[in-house]
Design a protein around this motif. Structure first.
Motif, PDB file in Angstrom:
ATOM      1  N   LEU A 106       0.846  -1.196   0.000  1.00 28.63           N
ATOM      2  CA  LEU A 106       0.000   0.000   0.000  1.00 28.63           C
ATOM      3  C   LEU A 106       0.877   1.240   0.000  1.00 28.63           C
ATOM      4  N   LEU A 107       0.676   2.101  -0.997  1.00 31.86           N
ATOM      5  CA  LEU A 107       1.466   3.318  -1.153  1.00 31.86           C
ATOM      6  C   LEU A 107       0.579   4.537  -0.951  1.00 31.86           C
ATOM      7  N   ALA A 108       1.134   5.566  -0.341  1.00 31.03           N
ATOM      8  CA  ALA A 108       0.358   6.725   0.087  1.00 31.03           C
ATOM      9  C   ALA A 108      -0.249   7.489  -1.088  1.00 31.03           C
ATOM     10  N   GLY A 109      -1.433   8.041  -0.842  1.00 29.39           N
ATOM     11  CA  GLY A 109      -2.082   8.930  -1.797  1.00 29.39           C
ATOM     12  C   GLY A 109      -1.946  10.374  -1.341  1.00 29.39           C
ATOM     13  N   SER A 110      -2.921  11.198  -1.688  1.00 31.96           N
ATOM     14  CA  SER A 110      -2.828  12.623  -1.380  1.00 31.96           C
ATOM     15  C   SER A 110      -3.638  12.968  -0.140  1.00 31.96           C
ATOM     16  N   ASP A 111      -3.302  14.106   0.457  1.00 29.26           N
ATOM     17  CA  ASP A 111      -4.052  14.597   1.601  1.00 29.26           C
ATOM     18  C   ASP A 111      -5.071  15.628   1.129  1.00 29.26           C
ATOM     19  N   ASP A 112      -5.619  16.407   2.031  1.00 26.19           N
ATOM     20  CA  ASP A 112      -6.653  17.377   1.652  1.00 26.19           C
ATOM     21  C   ASP A 112      -6.119  18.541   0.835  1.00 26.19           C
ATOM     22  N   THR A 113      -4.792  18.694   0.772  1.00 31.77           N
ATOM     23  CA  THR A 113      -4.194  19.757  -0.032  1.00 31.77           C
ATOM     24  C   THR A 113      -3.724  19.247  -1.382  1.00 31.77           C
ATOM     25  N   SER A 162      -1.442  17.132  -1.852  1.00 32.66           N
ATOM     26  CA  SER A 162      -0.017  16.835  -1.802  1.00 32.66           C
ATOM     27  C   SER A 162       0.173  15.373  -1.410  1.00 32.66           C
ATOM     28  N   ILE A 163       1.207  14.737  -1.967  1.00 36.14           N
ATOM     29  CA  ILE A 163       1.463  13.343  -1.626  1.00 36.14           C
ATOM     30  C   ILE A 163       1.817  13.235  -0.148  1.00 36.14           C
ATOM     31  N   ILE A 164       1.220  12.280   0.526  1.00 35.30           N
ATOM     32  CA  ILE A 164       1.460  12.080   1.950  1.00 35.30           C
ATOM     33  C   ILE A 164       2.770  11.308   2.142  1.00 35.30           C
ATOM     34  N   HIS A 165       3.573  11.769   3.068  1.00 36.93           N
ATOM     35  CA  HIS A 165       4.785  11.039   3.434  1.00 36.93           C
ATOM     36  C   HIS A 165       4.593  10.498   4.849  1.00 36.93           C
ATOM     37  N   ALA A 173       7.431  15.487  -5.771  1.00 36.75           N
ATOM     38  CA  ALA A 173       6.655  15.042  -6.929  1.00 36.75           C
ATOM     39  C   ALA A 173       5.233  15.574  -6.892  1.00 36.75           C
ATOM     40  N   VAL A 174       4.711  15.931  -8.065  1.00 42.06           N
ATOM     41  CA  VAL A 174       3.312  16.299  -8.189  1.00 42.06           C
ATOM     42  C   VAL A 174       2.457  15.036  -8.151  1.00 42.06           C
ATOM     43  N   TRP A 175       2.919  14.007  -8.826  1.00 39.89           N
ATOM     44  CA  TRP A 175       2.311  12.681  -8.735  1.00 39.89           C
ATOM     45  C   TRP A 175       3.365  11.649  -9.083  1.00 39.89           C
ATOM     46  N   TYR A 176       3.041  10.390  -8.812  1.00 38.61           N
ATOM     47  CA  TYR A 176       3.986   9.324  -9.124  1.00 38.61           C
ATOM     48  C   TYR A 176       3.229   8.093  -9.603  1.00 38.61           C
ATOM     49  N   THR A 177       3.918   7.253 -10.372  1.00 36.78           N
ATOM     50  CA  THR A 177       3.324   6.030 -10.896  1.00 36.78           C
ATOM     51  C   THR A 177       4.227   4.862 -10.539  1.00 36.78           C
ATOM     52  N   PRO A 178       3.829   3.998  -9.617  1.00 37.60           N
ATOM     53  CA  PRO A 178       4.667   2.850  -9.250  1.00 37.60           C
ATOM     54  C   PRO A 178       4.306   1.606 -10.060  1.00 37.60           C
ATOM     55  N   LYS A 179       5.311   0.834 -10.403  1.00 34.43           N
ATOM     56  CA  LYS A 179       5.113  -0.441 -11.087  1.00 34.43           C
ATOM     57  C   LYS A 179       6.073  -1.453 -10.483  1.00 34.43           C
ATOM     58  N   LEU A 180       5.747  -2.734 -10.623  1.00 38.92           N
ATOM     59  CA  LEU A 180       6.662  -3.772 -10.177  1.00 38.92           C
ATOM     60  C   LEU A 180       7.743  -3.971 -11.229  1.00 38.92           C
ATOM     61  N   PRO A 181       8.939  -4.459 -10.822  1.00 40.97           N
ATOM     62  CA  PRO A 181      10.013  -4.679 -11.798  1.00 40.97           C
ATOM     63  C   PRO A 181       9.569  -5.627 -12.910  1.00 40.97           C
ATOM     64  N   LEU A 182      10.147  -5.435 -14.079  1.00 37.65           N
ATOM     65  CA  LEU A 182       9.757  -6.251 -15.228  1.00 37.65           C
ATOM     66  C   LEU A 182      10.174  -7.698 -15.064  1.00 37.65           C
ATOM     67  N   HIS A 183      11.383  -7.904 -14.566  1.00 38.03           N
ATOM     68  CA  HIS A 183      11.929  -9.257 -14.485  1.00 38.03           C
ATOM     69  C   HIS A 183      12.463  -9.527 -13.087  1.00 38.03           C
ATOM     70  N   PRO A 184      11.573  -9.759 -12.102  1.00 40.66           N
ATOM     71  CA  PRO A 184      12.053 -10.072 -10.764  1.00 40.66           C
ATOM     72  C   PRO A 184      12.829 -11.381 -10.767  1.00 40.66           C
ATOM     73  N   ASN A 185      13.832 -11.460  -9.925  1.00 41.28           N
ATOM     74  CA  ASN A 185      14.700 -12.631  -9.869  1.00 41.28           C
ATOM     75  C   ASN A 185      14.193 -13.579  -8.789  1.00 41.28           C
ATOM     76  N   PRO A 186      13.517 -14.711  -9.168  1.00 38.94           N
ATOM     77  CA  PRO A 186      12.937 -15.607  -8.165  1.00 38.94           C
ATOM     78  C   PRO A 186      13.983 -16.371  -7.368  1.00 38.94           C
ATOM     79  N   THR A 187      15.239 -16.408  -7.860  1.00 44.32           N
ATOM     80  CA  THR A 187      16.275 -17.164  -7.152  1.00 44.32           C
ATOM     81  C   THR A 187      17.045 -16.293  -6.170  1.00 44.32           C
ATOM     82  N   GLU A 188      16.718 -15.017  -6.134  1.00 41.76           N
ATOM     83  CA  GLU A 188      17.419 -14.083  -5.271  1.00 41.76           C
ATOM     84  C   GLU A 188      17.152 -14.424  -3.803  1.00 41.76           C
TER      85      GLU A 188
END
Length: 279
Positions: free
Chosen positions: A134-141, A143-146, A176-191
């Motif tokens: 779960l990654l933070a969204g915006s507050d009442d202003t 602005s991204i919540i930290h 940041a004004v906004w951000y877009t998170p994604k999972l890595p393209l090629h996660p290493n299952p043997t790591e």
């Protein structure tokens, strides 16, 4: 899709600000439909701007805002709660199968250590771990919540919340004004040990007529928190100088990374341009 804001010109807007309806959309037929609660059952509280994720026939809904009534006044307040709905096949009506919803968790309060995650946050499925990040969204202003030194994961099987260090994540989205998170393209299952990492695109503050320039980061949350910024800004600035194209959206499709943009700061400002990211 669950909930949403009731339009101000709606005839019911004087008595409620949010909605608790649940809808589906068929990508092939382009049809919409509503999933009604079972007879005699009530839906969760009306909710706006929640963070949600659908996985294995279940819809997970976190945070956002819920409706609050004090005497004759109604308002929307931040929700430190979550819901879980199981979507199952129902009866055949007019030759079509209806969907039914069973709520296994309704407006269940967060544990004390889980902070307010804001409005319109992000949820990513960590399939290998059986968890939702779960990654933070915006507050009442708007602005991204930290949230200081912690981030939150939700264990799907045990329905428990766990904190992760977030210093590197906060570093990546700082300003940041906004951000877009994604999972890595090629996660290493043997790591070993298995890492939890993200690819994050950010758009920093825009002043006046300055071009909108994206940044791209790889952020590892565990077992050791690190962040790495990819050197893509010079190329994006060159594209703007040559083509006057500003990129506003980042996506991952078929194992490839793309930026989408236009000649303006909105996708409606003209033709959409596609730029592939090759690192």
């Amino acid at each position: 899709m669950f909930g949403g804001r009731v339009p101000e010109d709606s005839p019911v807007a004087y008595e409620r600000l949010a909605d608790s309806s649940l809808y589906w959309f068929n990508l092939d037929s382009r049809e919409w439909g509503e999933i009604l609660p079972a007879p005699g059952r009530k839906p969760p509280m009306p909710r706006v701007g929640a963070t949600s994720l659908f996985h294995d026939s279940k819809l997970y809904i976190f945070g956002g805002k819920v409706q609050s009534r004090v005497k004759d006044s109604i308002s929307l307040v931040h929700a430190r709660s979550y819901c879980i709905a199981e979507i199952v096949p129902g009866p055949i009506v007019n030759g079509r199968e209806k969907l039914q919803v069973h709520w296994s968790a309704m407006d269940k309060a967060y544990p004390q250590h889980v902070p307010d995650l804001g409005v319109m946050g992000e949820a990513l499925l960590l399939q290998r771990d059986g968890k939702i990040l779960l990654l933070a969204g915006s507050d009442d202003t708007d602005s991204i919540i930290h949230h200081g030194t912690t981030m939150i994961t939700f264990d799907i099987k045990h329905q428990t919340f766990t904190s992760l260090p977030s210093d590197e994540f906060n570093h990546a989205i700082k300003g940041a004004v906004w951000y877009t998170p994604k999972l890595p393209l090629h996660p290493n299952p043997t790591e070993t040990p298995v890492s939890t990492s993200l690819i994050i695109s950010t758009n920093v503050g825009v002043h006046g007529n300055d071009p909108l320039i994206s940044q791209l980061w790889k952020v590892t949350l565990s077992p050791i928190a690190t962040s790495q910024q990819f050197d893509i800004e010079p190329r994006l600035k060159r594209i703007f100088e040559e083509k006057r194209v500003e990129f506003f959206l980042f996506c991952v499709a078929s194992g490839r990374m793309f930026f989408l943009g236009s000649r303006g700061k909105k996708p409606t400002d003209g033709p959409v341009y596609l730029g592939e990211v090759k690192l």
